[in-house]
Design a protein around this motif. Structure first.
Motif, PDB file in Angstrom:
ATOM      1  N   HIS A 192       0.795  -1.238   0.000  1.00 51.58           N
ATOM      2  CA  HIS A 192       0.000   0.000   0.000  1.00 51.58           C
ATOM      3  C   HIS A 192       0.822   1.280   0.000  1.00 51.58           C
ATOM      4  CE1 HIS A 192      -2.588  -3.064   2.049  1.00 51.58           C
ATOM      5  NE2 HIS A 192      -3.395  -2.658   1.096  1.00 51.58           N
ATOM      6  N   LEU A 193       2.144   1.170   0.191  1.00 50.31           N
ATOM      7  CA  LEU A 193       2.953   2.367   0.418  1.00 50.31           C
ATOM      8  C   LEU A 193       4.172   2.449  -0.483  1.00 50.31           C
ATOM      9  CD1 LEU A 193       2.960   2.283   4.332  1.00 50.31           C
ATOM     10  CD2 LEU A 193       1.468   3.646   2.843  1.00 50.31           C
ATOM     11  N   ARG A 194       4.623   3.672  -0.651  1.00 51.70           N
ATOM     12  CA  ARG A 194       5.875   3.971  -1.355  1.00 51.70           C
ATOM     13  C   ARG A 194       6.698   4.870  -0.441  1.00 51.70           C
ATOM     14  NH1 ARG A 194       4.005   7.238  -5.332  1.00 51.70           N
ATOM     15  NH2 ARG A 194       4.934   9.137  -4.562  1.00 51.70           N
ATOM     16  N   LEU A 195       7.983   4.565  -0.310  1.00 54.42           N
ATOM     17  CA  LEU A 195       8.890   5.380   0.496  1.00 54.42           C
ATOM     18  C   LEU A 195       9.779   6.168  -0.456  1.00 54.42           C
ATOM     19  CD1 LEU A 195      10.004   2.756   3.192  1.00 54.42           C
ATOM     20  CD2 LEU A 195       7.922   4.149   3.116  1.00 54.42           C
ATOM     21  N   ASP A 196       9.550   7.469  -0.528  1.00 59.30           N
ATOM     22  CA  ASP A 196      10.319   8.337  -1.422  1.00 59.30           C
ATOM     23  C   ASP A 196      11.523   8.910  -0.680  1.00 59.30           C
ATOM     24  OD1 ASP A 196       8.585   7.992  -3.550  1.00 59.30           O
ATOM     25  OD2 ASP A 196       7.435   9.805  -3.107  1.00 59.30           O
ATOM     26  N   PRO A 197      12.722   8.778  -1.243  1.00 62.70           N
ATOM     27  CA  PRO A 197      13.898   9.382  -0.609  1.00 62.70           C
ATOM     28  C   PRO A 197      13.667  10.869  -0.352  1.00 62.70           C
ATOM     29  CG  PRO A 197      14.574   7.930  -2.374  1.00 62.70           C
ATOM     30  CD  PRO A 197      13.073   8.062  -2.479  1.00 62.70           C
ATOM     31  N   LEU A 198      14.070  11.312   0.815  1.00 63.52           N
ATOM     32  CA  LEU A 198      13.838  12.684   1.257  1.00 63.52           C
ATOM     33  C   LEU A 198      14.535  13.710   0.365  1.00 63.52           C
ATOM     34  CD1 LEU A 198      12.666  14.476   3.585  1.00 63.52           C
ATOM     35  CD2 LEU A 198      14.934  14.321   4.607  1.00 63.52           C
ATOM     36  N   LEU A 199      13.806  14.747   0.022  1.00 70.24           N
ATOM     37  CA  LEU A 199      14.318  15.919  -0.689  1.00 70.24           C
ATOM     38  C   LEU A 199      13.899  17.171   0.080  1.00 70.24           C
ATOM     39  CD1 LEU A 199      13.135  14.977  -4.301  1.00 70.24           C
ATOM     40  CD2 LEU A 199      15.446  14.700  -3.363  1.00 70.24           C
ATOM     41  N   VAL A 200      14.656  18.231  -0.054  1.00 70.00           N
ATOM     42  CA  VAL A 200      14.285  19.497   0.584  1.00 70.00           C
ATOM     43  C   VAL A 200      12.896  19.935   0.118  1.00 70.00           C
ATOM     44  CG1 VAL A 200      14.888  21.932   0.858  1.00 70.00           C
ATOM     45  CG2 VAL A 200      16.686  20.184   0.893  1.00 70.00           C
ATOM     46  N   ASP A 201      12.576  19.684  -1.140  1.00 65.04           N
ATOM     47  CA  ASP A 201      11.270  20.075  -1.689  1.00 65.04           C
ATOM     48  C   ASP A 201      10.093  19.416  -0.974  1.00 65.04           C
ATOM     49  OD1 ASP A 201      12.602  21.654  -3.507  1.00 65.04           O
ATOM     50  OD2 ASP A 201      12.394  20.249  -5.173  1.00 65.04           O
ATOM     51  N   HIS A 202      10.326  18.312  -0.260  1.00 64.38           N
ATOM     52  CA  HIS A 202       9.243  17.655   0.466  1.00 64.38           C
ATOM     53  C   HIS A 202       8.764  18.476   1.662  1.00 64.38           C
ATOM     54  CE1 HIS A 202      10.808  13.626  -1.226  1.00 64.38           C
ATOM     55  NE2 HIS A 202       9.730  13.992  -1.897  1.00 64.38           N
ATOM     56  N   ALA A 203       9.550  19.427   2.109  1.00 63.74           N
ATOM     57  CA  ALA A 203       9.188  20.209   3.294  1.00 63.74           C
ATOM     58  C   ALA A 203       7.850  20.909   3.130  1.00 63.74           C
ATOM     59  CB  ALA A 203      10.287  21.223   3.618  1.00 63.74           C
ATOM     60  N   ARG A 204       7.575  21.435   1.953  1.00 64.23           N
ATOM     61  CA  ARG A 204       6.322  22.179   1.737  1.00 64.23           C
ATOM     62  C   ARG A 204       5.101  21.292   2.006  1.00 64.23           C
ATOM     63  NH1 ARG A 204       5.674  26.941   0.340  1.00 64.23           N
ATOM     64  NH2 ARG A 204       7.700  27.212  -0.599  1.00 64.23           N
ATOM     65  N   ARG A 246      12.276  25.990   9.047  1.00 67.49           N
ATOM     66  CA  ARG A 246      13.002  25.046   9.912  1.00 67.49           C
ATOM     67  C   ARG A 246      13.033  23.645   9.294  1.00 67.49           C
ATOM     68  NH1 ARG A 246      11.053  23.388  15.853  1.00 67.49           N
ATOM     69  NH2 ARG A 246      12.682  21.901  16.309  1.00 67.49           N
ATOM     70  N   LEU A 247      11.910  23.229   8.735  1.00 68.95           N
ATOM     71  CA  LEU A 247      11.833  21.911   8.106  1.00 68.95           C
ATOM     72  C   LEU A 247      12.730  21.851   6.864  1.00 68.95           C
ATOM     73  CD1 LEU A 247      10.412  19.285   8.755  1.00 68.95           C
ATOM     74  CD2 LEU A 247       8.548  19.982   7.246  1.00 68.95           C
ATOM     75  N   GLN A 248      12.791  22.927   6.092  1.00 66.67           N
ATOM     76  CA  GLN A 248      13.682  22.961   4.925  1.00 66.67           C
ATOM     77  C   GLN A 248      15.139  22.828   5.357  1.00 66.67           C
ATOM     78  OE1 GLN A 248      12.170  26.669   3.326  1.00 66.67           O
ATOM     79  NE2 GLN A 248      11.223  25.592   1.590  1.00 66.67           N
ATOM     80  N   ARG A 249      15.523  23.508   6.437  1.00 65.03           N
ATOM     81  CA  ARG A 249      16.900  23.391   6.944  1.00 65.03           C
ATOM     82  C   ARG A 249      17.183  21.968   7.425  1.00 65.03           C
ATOM     83  NH1 ARG A 249      15.590  28.349   9.233  1.00 65.03           N
ATOM     84  NH2 ARG A 249      15.359  27.416  11.306  1.00 65.03           N
ATOM     85  N   ARG A 250      16.244  21.395   8.140  1.00 66.48           N
ATOM     86  CA  ARG A 250      16.417  20.025   8.639  1.00 66.48           C
ATOM     87  C   ARG A 250      16.555  19.048   7.474  1.00 66.48           C
ATOM     88  NH1 ARG A 250      11.642  17.963  12.063  1.00 66.48           N
ATOM     89  NH2 ARG A 250      12.350  19.675  13.370  1.00 66.48           N
ATOM     90  N   TYR A 251      15.683  19.178   6.472  1.00 67.47           N
ATOM     91  CA  TYR A 251      15.725  18.261   5.332  1.00 67.47           C
ATOM     92  C   TYR A 251      17.002  18.452   4.517  1.00 67.47           C
ATOM     93  CZ  TYR A 251      10.878  16.739   6.070  1.00 67.47           C
ATOM     94  OH  TYR A 251       9.718  16.192   6.566  1.00 67.47           O
ATOM     95  N   ALA A 252      17.485  19.680   4.418  1.00 64.48           N
ATOM     96  CA  ALA A 252      18.748  19.914   3.694  1.00 64.48           C
ATOM     97  C   ALA A 252      19.887  19.177   4.379  1.00 64.48           C
ATOM     98  CB  ALA A 252      19.044  21.408   3.612  1.00 64.48           C
ATOM     99  N   SER A 253      19.890  19.177   5.682  1.00 62.00           N
ATOM    100  CA  SER A 253      20.930  18.475   6.437  1.00 62.00           C
ATOM    101  C   SER A 253      20.773  16.963   6.303  1.00 62.00           C
ATOM    102  CB  SER A 253      20.857  18.890   7.909  1.00 62.00           C
ATOM    103  OG  SER A 253      21.751  18.149   8.684  1.00 62.00           O
ATOM    104  N   GLN A 254      19.561  16.467   6.462  1.00 60.75           N
ATOM    105  CA  GLN A 254      19.312  15.026   6.413  1.00 60.75           C
ATOM    106  C   GLN A 254      19.519  14.443   5.020  1.00 60.75           C
ATOM    107  OE1 GLN A 254      15.303  15.002   7.962  1.00 60.75           O
ATOM    108  NE2 GLN A 254      16.008  14.417  10.006  1.00 60.75           N
TER     109      GLN A 254
END
Length: 158
Positions: A13-25, A49-57
């Motif tokens: 039922h699910l898909r795991l998409d690799p994290l991108l900064v664009d996902h923050a929105r 804050r989420l964009q900064r966190r995602y950029a780091s991760q």
């Protein structure tokens, strides 16, 4: 250490998409539920804050390379809307690799097996990349251990 290249695991039922900064929105709309923070403390992150966190991760590793960071946005297989995230921090631990894992599913999708399925998709992918040990890190960090989280961790990690 050279870490595996992150991919897009799927389940029934699910898909795991690799994290991108664009996902923050999109994720800033998924994470604000006050009930989520009743157990973990803190508050919903702002978009910045989420964009900064995602950029780091999204870098995928610690600065010294001793940890591999794997973060995915959880989505329905037939729906592009995010319902949460799963993450793993991998370290070399003789004789193999060990992953500290965590997951968050938005309250509107809880109680339907989504957290279990997402965690299982992640750990199956990680096992395929050579990870042999798992620790459900969030059990240590939440202020009041939720029984559902403990049950999922037991089921996924056994």
């Amino acid at each position: 250490m050279r870490w595996p290249t992150i991919e897009t695991p799927t389940s029934e039922h699910l898909r795991l998409d690799p994290l991108l900064v664009d996902h923050a929105r999109a994720m800033v709309c998924v994470l604000p539920s006050p009930s989520r923070y009743a157990y973990t403390g803190g508050e919903a992150p702002s978009l910045e804050r989420l964009q900064r966190r995602y950029a780091s991760q999204a870098v995928g590793r610690s600065q010294d390379g001793s940890e591999g960071w794997f973060n995915w946005i959880v989505r329905g297989i037939d729906d592009d809307a995010p319902i949460g995230f799963v993450q793993a921090t991998i370290r070399q631990h003789d004789p193999g690799l060990v992953a500290e894992i965590a997951w968050v599913i938005t309250p509107s999708h809880q109680g339907r097996g989504m957290a279990s399925e997402a965690a299982m998709a992640m750990t199956t992918w990680l096992r395929g990349k050579g990870v042999s040990g798992f620790v459900a890190l969030s059990l240590i960090h939440i202020r009041r251990c939720r029984r559902s989280y403990a049950c999922i961790a037991q089921w996924v990690l056994d």
